[in-house]
Design a protein around this motif. Structure first.
Motif, PDB file in Angstrom:
ATOM      1  N   ARG A   1       1.478  -4.267   9.309  1.00  0.00           N
ATOM      2  CA  ARG A   1       2.472  -3.175   9.299  1.00  0.00           C
ATOM      3  C   ARG A   1       2.345  -2.357   8.029  1.00  0.00           C
ATOM      4  NH1 ARG A   1       6.048  -7.072  11.535  1.00  0.00           N
ATOM      5  NH2 ARG A   1       6.945  -7.456   9.468  1.00  0.00           N
ATOM      6  N   MET A   2       1.958  -3.026   6.932  1.00  0.00           N
ATOM      7  CA  MET A   2       1.801  -2.342   5.660  1.00  0.00           C
ATOM      8  C   MET A   2       0.676  -1.303   5.740  1.00  0.00           C
ATOM      9  SD  MET A   2       1.316  -4.186   2.003  1.00  0.00           S
ATOM     10  CE  MET A   2      -0.172  -5.002   2.573  1.00  0.00           C
ATOM     11  N   MET A   3      -0.378  -1.622   6.492  1.00  0.00           N
ATOM     12  CA  MET A   3      -1.499  -0.692   6.625  1.00  0.00           C
ATOM     13  C   MET A   3      -1.284   0.333   7.735  1.00  0.00           C
ATOM     14  SD  MET A   3      -5.101  -2.673   5.902  1.00  0.00           S
ATOM     15  CE  MET A   3      -4.907  -3.985   7.113  1.00  0.00           C
ATOM     16  N   TYR A   4      -0.723  -0.105   8.870  1.00  0.00           N
ATOM     17  CA  TYR A   4      -0.641   0.750  10.050  1.00  0.00           C
ATOM     18  C   TYR A   4       0.780   1.153  10.418  1.00  0.00           C
ATOM     19  CZ  TYR A   4      -5.529  -0.499  10.803  1.00  0.00           C
ATOM     20  OH  TYR A   4      -6.882  -0.670  10.659  1.00  0.00           O
ATOM     21  N   GLY A   5       1.770   0.722   9.641  1.00  0.00           N
ATOM     22  CA  GLY A   5       3.148   1.036   9.971  1.00  0.00           C
ATOM     23  C   GLY A   5       3.605   0.262  11.188  1.00  0.00           C
ATOM     24  N   ASN A   6       4.528   0.837  11.957  1.00  0.00           N
ATOM     25  CA  ASN A   6       5.058   0.138  13.128  1.00  0.00           C
ATOM     26  C   ASN A   6       4.180   0.315  14.362  1.00  0.00           C
ATOM     27  OD1 ASN A   6       5.512   2.790  13.653  1.00  0.00           O
ATOM     28  ND2 ASN A   6       7.716   2.601  14.034  1.00  0.00           N
TER      29      ASN A   6
ATOM     30  N   THR B   1       0.810  -1.215   0.000  1.00  0.00           N
ATOM     31  CA  THR B   1       0.000   0.000   0.000  1.00  0.00           C
ATOM     32  C   THR B   1       0.844   1.266   0.000  1.00  0.00           C
ATOM     33  OG1 THR B   1      -0.125  -0.138   2.416  1.00  0.00           O
ATOM     34  CG2 THR B   1      -1.918  -1.120   1.171  1.00  0.00           C
ATOM     35  N   LYS B   2       1.997   1.209   0.656  1.00  0.00           N
ATOM     36  CA  LYS B   2       2.868   2.383   0.676  1.00  0.00           C
ATOM     37  C   LYS B   2       3.352   2.706  -0.729  1.00  0.00           C
ATOM     38  CE  LYS B   2       7.049   4.196   2.905  1.00  0.00           C
ATOM     39  NZ  LYS B   2       8.175   3.887   3.832  1.00  0.00           N
ATOM     40  N   MET B   3       3.767   1.668  -1.459  1.00  0.00           N
ATOM     41  CA  MET B   3       4.214   1.869  -2.837  1.00  0.00           C
ATOM     42  C   MET B   3       3.078   2.393  -3.701  1.00  0.00           C
ATOM     43  SD  MET B   3       3.902   0.396  -6.056  1.00  0.00           S
ATOM     44  CE  MET B   3       3.224  -1.179  -5.585  1.00  0.00           C
ATOM     45  N   LEU B   4       1.873   1.808  -3.548  1.00  0.00           N
ATOM     46  CA  LEU B   4       0.731   2.218  -4.362  1.00  0.00           C
ATOM     47  C   LEU B   4       0.365   3.669  -4.081  1.00  0.00           C
ATOM     48  CD1 LEU B   4      -0.871   0.682  -6.469  1.00  0.00           C
ATOM     49  CD2 LEU B   4      -2.608   0.219  -4.756  1.00  0.00           C
ATOM     50  N   HIS B   5       0.481   4.072  -2.821  1.00  0.00           N
ATOM     51  CA  HIS B   5       0.200   5.468  -2.463  1.00  0.00           C
ATOM     52  C   HIS B   5       1.232   6.394  -3.096  1.00  0.00           C
ATOM     53  CE1 HIS B   5      -1.427   8.765  -0.184  1.00  0.00           C
ATOM     54  NE2 HIS B   5      -0.280   8.987   0.431  1.00  0.00           N
ATOM     55  N   GLN B   6       2.493   5.978  -3.121  1.00  0.00           N
ATOM     56  CA  GLN B   6       3.530   6.789  -3.759  1.00  0.00           C
ATOM     57  C   GLN B   6       3.266   6.936  -5.248  1.00  0.00           C
ATOM     58  OE1 GLN B   6       7.060   4.607  -2.708  1.00  0.00           O
ATOM     59  NE2 GLN B   6       7.315   5.630  -0.739  1.00  0.00           N
ATOM     60  N   MET B   7       2.828   5.842  -5.896  1.00  0.00           N
ATOM     61  CA  MET B   7       2.519   5.899  -7.323  1.00  0.00           C
ATOM     62  C   MET B   7       1.347   6.844  -7.591  1.00  0.00           C
ATOM     63  SD  MET B   7       4.787   4.087  -8.746  1.00  0.00           S
ATOM     64  CE  MET B   7       6.126   3.316  -7.843  1.00  0.00           C
ATOM     65  N   GLU B   8       0.399   6.843  -6.668  1.00  0.00           N
ATOM     66  CA  GLU B   8      -0.764   7.726  -6.805  1.00  0.00           C
ATOM     67  C   GLU B   8      -0.339   9.189  -6.725  1.00  0.00           C
ATOM     68  OE1 GLU B   8      -4.379   7.636  -3.971  1.00  0.00           O
ATOM     69  OE2 GLU B   8      -4.735   6.078  -5.473  1.00  0.00           O
ATOM     70  N   LEU B   9       0.541   9.504  -5.773  1.00  0.00           N
ATOM     71  CA  LEU B   9       1.044  10.871  -5.645  1.00  0.00           C
ATOM     72  C   LEU B   9       1.840  11.275  -6.887  1.00  0.00           C
ATOM     73  CD1 LEU B   9       2.224  10.857  -1.914  1.00  0.00           C
ATOM     74  CD2 LEU B   9       0.163  11.907  -2.844  1.00  0.00           C
TER      75      LEU B   9
ATOM     76  N   GLY C   1      -9.867  -1.946  -0.462  1.00  0.00           N
ATOM     77  CA  GLY C   1     -10.075  -1.710   0.964  1.00  0.00           C
ATOM     78  C   GLY C   1      -8.774  -1.633   1.721  1.00  0.00           C
ATOM     79  N   VAL C   2      -7.822  -2.470   1.364  1.00  0.00           N
ATOM     80  CA  VAL C   2      -6.510  -2.446   2.013  1.00  0.00           C
ATOM     81  C   VAL C   2      -5.808  -1.118   1.713  1.00  0.00           C
ATOM     82  CG1 VAL C   2      -4.261  -3.574   2.149  1.00  0.00           C
ATOM     83  CG2 VAL C   2      -6.328  -4.958   1.876  1.00  0.00           C
ATOM     84  N   VAL C   3      -5.850  -0.704   0.450  1.00  0.00           N
ATOM     85  CA  VAL C   3      -5.224   0.558   0.054  1.00  0.00           C
ATOM     86  C   VAL C   3      -5.934   1.736   0.717  1.00  0.00           C
ATOM     87  CG1 VAL C   3      -4.670   2.045  -1.899  1.00  0.00           C
ATOM     88  CG2 VAL C   3      -4.490  -0.429  -2.148  1.00  0.00           C
ATOM     89  N   ASP C   4      -7.265   1.688   0.738  1.00  0.00           N
ATOM     90  CA  ASP C   4      -8.049   2.768   1.338  1.00  0.00           C
ATOM     91  C   ASP C   4      -7.733   2.915   2.820  1.00  0.00           C
ATOM     92  OD1 ASP C   4     -10.243   4.749   1.164  1.00  0.00           O
ATOM     93  OD2 ASP C   4     -11.255   3.368   2.523  1.00  0.00           O
ATOM     94  N   THR C   5      -7.593   1.799   3.515  1.00  0.00           N
ATOM     95  CA  THR C   5      -7.274   1.839   4.937  1.00  0.00           C
ATOM     96  C   THR C   5      -5.884   2.427   5.171  1.00  0.00           C
ATOM     97  OG1 THR C   5      -8.674  -0.096   5.351  1.00  0.00           O
ATOM     98  CG2 THR C   5      -7.045   0.455   7.043  1.00  0.00           C
TER      99      THR C   5
END
Length: 617
Positions: free
Chosen positions: A582-587, A17-25, A545-549
């Protein structure tokens, strides 16, 4: 709620999700369109009705470098290439032709345009060269392998697509003498400057290829996405008279195409609002406004009087409960069709014996934590200290004249104050929580009692989606309060003991909903705790849903809200599950390896958060 341990292991895909969010930006920045979303599909696609660009899953299961460069090349190609430099009118005219072998024709044109636009982007943006080099190396290897397989099976049209890609990358493959003239024409693409130039080359190739090939292409290596003929719907409102106008202006670029869809989606409610404001006579029901009760009071407010007429919060809650609200684009695009209901959780039965037993069991932990925290708070209230090397300058300055090393400074007593923090607890109310209800209730009660003991404002809310009523048009979601900010230190143990499991969970929406309440708070420290036992699961809310969260969590952090996640499992947690959360909520995601540890982990989360507040106070 679906479990991370899916039944079919080979289909257990995890989204970064972090990568997908970066691609979106990145896509939004390159296209100057911040509304753009990025999704994953089999092939690269344009989806204006969803305001989305789709990157290809072709890059999965490769090294991190190749995967990242591959996704970057997809974004560069669409947002910096096709976005403004692909001629939609030429594409529409090309598609109208009734020529034979339509799949082969279209894929050859998209192959030609990918080559033209890739070269154009590399010249304009040299920093993209590494991503495109990776793309060409991997795809060349792929097409060489496909060429051999299709050649053995006799799929000549597919072989032609593979060979066409390879020829543009300087790799010669033999299709026989009959096809030499085709590739001689194909090399004219090196001089193509526009989509029309590519169309002319492809048309010349197809004029000869249709006599050499018996069947159309079977495999899809390229796709355009949604039909370019698909126009955004006109939002008509009864109060607006149709205006005569000329024929609509031709949409010539991908950018204009997406903007028209985005504009219509964003302004869908504007005509009704404008008519209502300007005319003031929209039909709210049959017979107009008067049948609605024009004299009815629509809003009420509280005053300072101590008289019996003061409206109580229960009446407000009942009024709120009867007014469902629409998401209306305020809670993420994946939740645009959500309609949500807010209400108090109703007490079911008498749970006093259970509550008494739980509190007796938890009393030592609660007392110990409260004692420790209050001790730390007291230690920060330092008494006045004199004769210091730094601090406030004393009025007694005689030591400056008579002492060799004077210390004329002092520090004042630190004023006593309450913790400057606010907490919210979101509890997953999906069906999979059914076998964990008792442990969840005990953990929530512990949360409630500790914060009440410290006079810290907090909210406790159960959230869920009605799976049976959900549809494409509407997805009903529910928020049920067990405790609200306004309740202060009121004991709501009975409500907590009455929480129950329902159907689905739309986590990203629930987090954004709670964020909208938290960001209005003035406390320095704002915490949002999420109790759940699996991944988001709701109507049309699987992968997105995973990306949205993950995006909702990222948005909360930007607003200064700390999001903590506690994963409840009846089995030992796997490394795959831990990585997923961790991918959704980090550490800030922790897990309870067993139901017995749930209360213990809740205590640990609270303790860590409150220590942070005290130290920074």
């Amino acid at each position: 709620m679906a479990s991370v341990n899916r039944f079919i292991q080979f289909n257990n895909e995890t989204i970064d999700t972090k990568m997908l969010h970066q691609m979106e930006l990145l896509a939004g920045a390159l296209a100057d369109a911040p509304y753009l979303k990025v999704t994953t599909r089999k092939l690269v696609e344009l989806r204006p009705s969803e305001s989305a660009l789709s990157i290809s899953v072709f890059w999965r299961h490769r090294t991190k470098r190749i995967e990242r460069n591959g996704y970057l090349s997809d974004i560069y190609l669409m947002a910096a290439g096709f976005w403004r430099d692909f001629d939609l009118s030429a594409w529409r005219n090309f598609k109208k032709s009734d020529a034979p072998l339509p799949s082969l024709r279209e894929q050859l044109l998209l192959c030609a345009e990918e080559f033209r636009l890739s070269e154009q982007i590399k010249r304009a943006r040299p920093g993209t060269a590494a991503a495109f080099d990776t793309r060409e190396a991997v795809y060349s290897e792929f097409h060489e392998d496909q060429f051999k397989q299709n050649h053995k099976k006799g799929f000549k049209s597919d072989v032609l697509i593979n060979a066409a890609y390879l020829r543009l990358r300087g790799i010669d493959v033999d299709m026989g003498e009959n096809f030499h003239s085709l590739f001689f024409i194909w090399t004219d693409l090196f001089d193509a400057k526009s989509t029309m130039d590519s169309v002319r080359v492809v048309e010349r190739v197809m004029d000869r290829a249709e006599f050499l090939l018996d069947a159309d292409a079977l495999h899809g290596y390229y796709t355009f996405g949604e039909s370019a003929e698909k126009a955004p719907p006109f939002r008509y409102h009864e109060g607006i008279e149709a205006e005569e106008s000329d024929e609509p202006e031709e949409i010539e670029t991908i950018e204009e195409w997406f903007q028209s869809w985005h504009r219509e989606t964003e302004m869908s409610e504007a005509p009704a609002m404008e008519f209502e404001l300007e005319r003031g006579d929209s039909q709210l029901a049959e017979g107009g406004r008067e049948e609605e009760g024009a004299g009815d009071v629509q809003q009420t407010a509280k005053g300072d009087s101590s008289g019996e007429h003061l409206e109580d919060s229960d009446a407000e809650d009942r009024q709120m409960e009867s007014q469902p609200k629409g998401a209306e684009g305020k809670f993420g695009s994946a939740n645009d069709q959500v309609v949500f209901h807010e209400s108090r959780l109703r007490v079911q039965g008498d749970h006093r014996l259970d509550i008494e037993a739980w509190r007796k069991k938890q009393a030592p932990y609660v007392r110990a934590l409260l004692k420790e925290l209050k001790k730390r708070m007291t230690q920060r209230q330092e008494g006045i200290r004199l004769n210091l090397n730094a601090g406030r300058l004393s009025k007694k300055l005689v030591p400056l004249a008579i002492e060799e090393r004077p210390k004329p400074f002092y520090r004042k007593t630190a004023p006593s104050k309450e913790l400057d923090a606010v907490f919210c607890l979101l509890i997953d109310g999906s069906a999979s929580m059914l076998d964990k209800l008792d442990e969840t209730k005990q953990a929530v009660l512990l949360f409630h009692d500790v914060l009440r003991g410290l006079n810290v404002p907090h909210e406790i809310v159960l959230f869920y989606e009605d799976a049976y009523e959900a549809s494409d048009a509407e997805q009903p979601n529910y928020f049920e309060w067990m405790h609200k900010f306004e309740d202060r230190n009121k004991d709501h143990a009975q409500e907590i003991a009455s929480l129950d499991a329902h159907e689905d969970n739309r986590d990203g929406f629930a987090i954004r909903w709670m964020n909208s309440r938290l960001k209005r708070r003035t406390e320095k420290h704002r915490f949002l705790l999420v109790f759940s036992d699996g991944e988001p699961s709701a109507y049309n809310y699987a992968e997105n849903g995973v990306v949205d969260t993950a995006n909702a969590v990222a948005e909360a952090k930007k607003q200064g809200i700390e999001v903590l996640h506690l994963f409840l499992s009846s089995d030992s947690i796997t490394e795959e599950q831990a990585a997923f959360y961790r991918m959704m909520y980090g550490n800030k995601s922790v897990s309870a390896d067993s139901l017995e540890q749930f209360v213990e982990q809740t205590l640990r989360l609270l303790k860590r958060s409150l220590h942070l507040v005290i130290q920074s106070g």
